[in-house]
Design an enzyme around this catalytic site. Structure first.
Site, PDB file in Angstrom:
ATOM      1  N   HIS B  70       0.738  -1.155  -0.041  1.00  0.00           N
ATOM      2  CA  HIS B  70       0.011  -0.193  -0.086  1.00  0.00           C
ATOM      3  C   HIS B  70       1.018   1.115  -0.007  1.00  0.00           C
ATOM      4  CE1 HIS B  70      -3.453  -2.596   1.809  1.00  0.00           C
ATOM      5  NE2 HIS B  70      -3.637  -2.359   0.406  1.00  0.00           N
ATOM      6  N   GLU B  73       1.591   3.947   2.765  1.00  0.00           N
ATOM      7  CA  GLU B  73       2.130   3.566   4.178  1.00  0.00           C
ATOM      8  C   GLU B  73       3.463   3.860   4.296  1.00  0.00           C
ATOM      9  OE1 GLU B  73       0.237  -0.225   4.656  1.00  0.00           O
ATOM     10  OE2 GLU B  73      -1.641   0.621   4.349  1.00  0.00           O
ATOM     11  N   ARG B 128      -3.417   4.824  -2.321  1.00  0.00           N
ATOM     12  CA  ARG B 128      -3.107   3.400  -1.710  1.00  0.00           C
ATOM     13  C   ARG B 128      -2.709   2.443  -2.919  1.00  0.00           C
ATOM     14  NH1 ARG B 128      -5.687   0.186   2.511  1.00  0.00           N
ATOM     15  NH2 ARG B 128      -6.762  -1.354   1.671  1.00  0.00           N
ATOM     16  N   HIS B 197       2.742  -3.595   6.730  1.00  0.00           N
ATOM     17  CA  HIS B 197       1.848  -2.437   6.294  1.00  0.00           C
ATOM     18  C   HIS B 197       1.884  -1.396   7.483  1.00  0.00           C
ATOM     19  CE1 HIS B 197      -0.730  -4.384   3.165  1.00  0.00           C
ATOM     20  NE2 HIS B 197       0.188  -5.345   3.433  1.00  0.00           N
ATOM     21  N   GLU B 271       1.432  -4.499  10.908  1.00  0.00           N
ATOM     22  CA  GLU B 271       0.846  -3.345  10.918  1.00  0.00           C
ATOM     23  C   GLU B 271       1.776  -2.420  11.612  1.00  0.00           C
ATOM     24  OE1 GLU B 271      -1.794  -1.592   9.610  1.00  0.00           O
ATOM     25  OE2 GLU B 271      -2.773  -3.232   8.442  1.00  0.00           O
TER      26      GLU B 271
END
Lengths: 93, 310
Positions: B70, B73, B128, B197, B271
């Site tokens: 993405h 990020e 994104r 991510h 994440e």
């Protein structure tokens, strides 16, 4: 380059499943152009929404009319972007 | 003047050209350990580059790591750069890294979505998806983390090309995704996939497309628990962990579910850090702390993979 002047990111805490479902409805309202940075996982998890400046009144009105607790996570997205760009330029220098 | 990977500012965000150029210097600085391979081209024709960390052998068991699928990020790609440097520097110094690379290879794709990444630098910082066109729609791009053949098109993805979670017309329609699929399948001995991510502070594992626990749930859960504990020991950053479906929501077509269904047992997604104030716009001053705290968690997973052959 796309500008984000006045856009805010709101952090919203849904109290229950019903509120979480209501939040998802915001995503379906294309005219508001709400950008979900973090989706509403469910009660107890924050959802983060970038709201374009022209939609702020409508979105905040929606949240307040349904008694959502929320805070403003980012006051002005463009300010952060400008700072980021400046930091990159400084690093290059 | 010869460039050096040591002159690179790891505490700053960088463009694609800067990162690709730095990758060359890393390879030059560690010729017996690091090489660069191209696994394909993006929709807009950019090279999809992977750093290979290897001390020799052929088709050794391997660990795949990707960052920045993405594109907005940015902390993910920045952490990927720092991590690549860390792996190279710690070989021969850190016993865990040394043992790992004496027995396994590590593949690291720092910019998994180069078209999107360039677009975040040139036109829209908050982009994104990929940048491929969608027939019949004015909206571009596919969410590359909904494009995998694992419950493709199910809950948590969208069939609307204008949505940020658009799954694409068919599984692996995106060149960026297909390149990884072909690479992992072609390699045949990948034992772990770690997809990085931001920004919810979580360590997640399969499944995402169903709430049914995977056969390896218990082992993955224990490993995730250790990894987030070791991560928290650095700066006190608290992560949650669990299966994707249990921890966040049902999300179909994700990287790690595909990898797991291909037989790659140790499939995780990280994440990275959330300050609660910046989201995707994490200031560059937090790159080094984020990467530093992520390292022990990554190492826990990689060492576990080394010590639990299957």
């Amino acid at each position: 380059q796309r500008q984000f002047q006045g856009d805010q990111v709101l952090r919203i805490m849904a109290r229950d499943e019903e509120q979480a479902a209501l939040l998802k409805m915001l995503e379906e309202q294309e005219e508001l152009q709400v950008d979900f940075w973090r989706h509403p996982f469910g009660p107890g998890h924050p959802a983060d929404l970038r709201v374009p400046f022209p939609s702020l009144g409508a979105v905040k009105g929606f949240l307040e009319s349904h008694s959502f607790p929320y805070t403003v996570m980012i006051e002005d997205v463009q300010e952060l972007l400008d700072e980021e760009k400046e930091a990159m330029a400084r690093s290059r220098r | 003047v010869k460039r050096s990977s040591r002159a690179f500012d790891f505490g700053s965000y960088h463009t694609l050209d800067e990162i690709y150029s730095w990758m060359d210097t890393l390879v030059e600085d560690h010729p017996g350990l690091v090489s660069k391979i191209q696994i394909g081209q993006s929709y807009e024709g950019r090279d999809l580059l992977v750093l290979k960390f290897s001390t020799g052998g052929s088709a050794r068991p391997a660990i795949w790591v990707d960052t920045g699928i993405h594109s907005r990020e940015w902390i993910s790609q920045a952490t990927g750069v720092w991590t690549a440097n860390k792996i190279a520097e710690e070989y021969g110094r850190d016993p865990s890294v040394t043992a790992l690379l004496d027995n396994m290879d590590v593949f690291l794709e720092i910019i998994a979505n180069p078209d999107g990444f360039v677009f975040t630098h040139s036109s829209d910082r908050l982009w994104r998806k990929t940048r491929s066109p969608n027939t019949g729609s004015h909206c571009l791009g596919v969410d590359p983390n909904r494009n995998w053949d694992a419950g493709f098109g199910g809950a948590g993805s969208s069939g609307d090309p204008c949505s940020d979670i658009y799954h694409g017309p068919f599984p692996h329609s995106e060149r960026e995704v297909k390149a990884i699929v072909d690479f992992i399948r072609g390699h045949g001995n990948v034992k772990s996939v770690i997809s990085i991510h931001s920004y919810s502070q979580m360590l997640l594992f399969p499944y995402g497309y169903t709430s049914v626990p995977s056969p390896d749930y218990q082992e993955m859960n224990e490993l995730a628990k250790k990894a987030v504990s070791d991560l928290a020991a650095v700066y006190g950053t608290k992560y949650t962990f669990g299966s994707i479906a249990d921890t966040i929501y049902t999300a179909a077509g994700t990287t790690v579910d595909w990898a797991y269904d291909q037989g790659v047992k140790y499939s995780f997604t990280l994440e990275l850090r959330d300050t609660g104030r910046h989201g995707f716009l994490l200031p560059s001053s937090q790159i080094l702390p984020t990467a530093t705290e992520t390292w022990p968690a990554l190492l826990d997973i990689m060492v576990h993979v080394l010590e639990h052959p299957y």
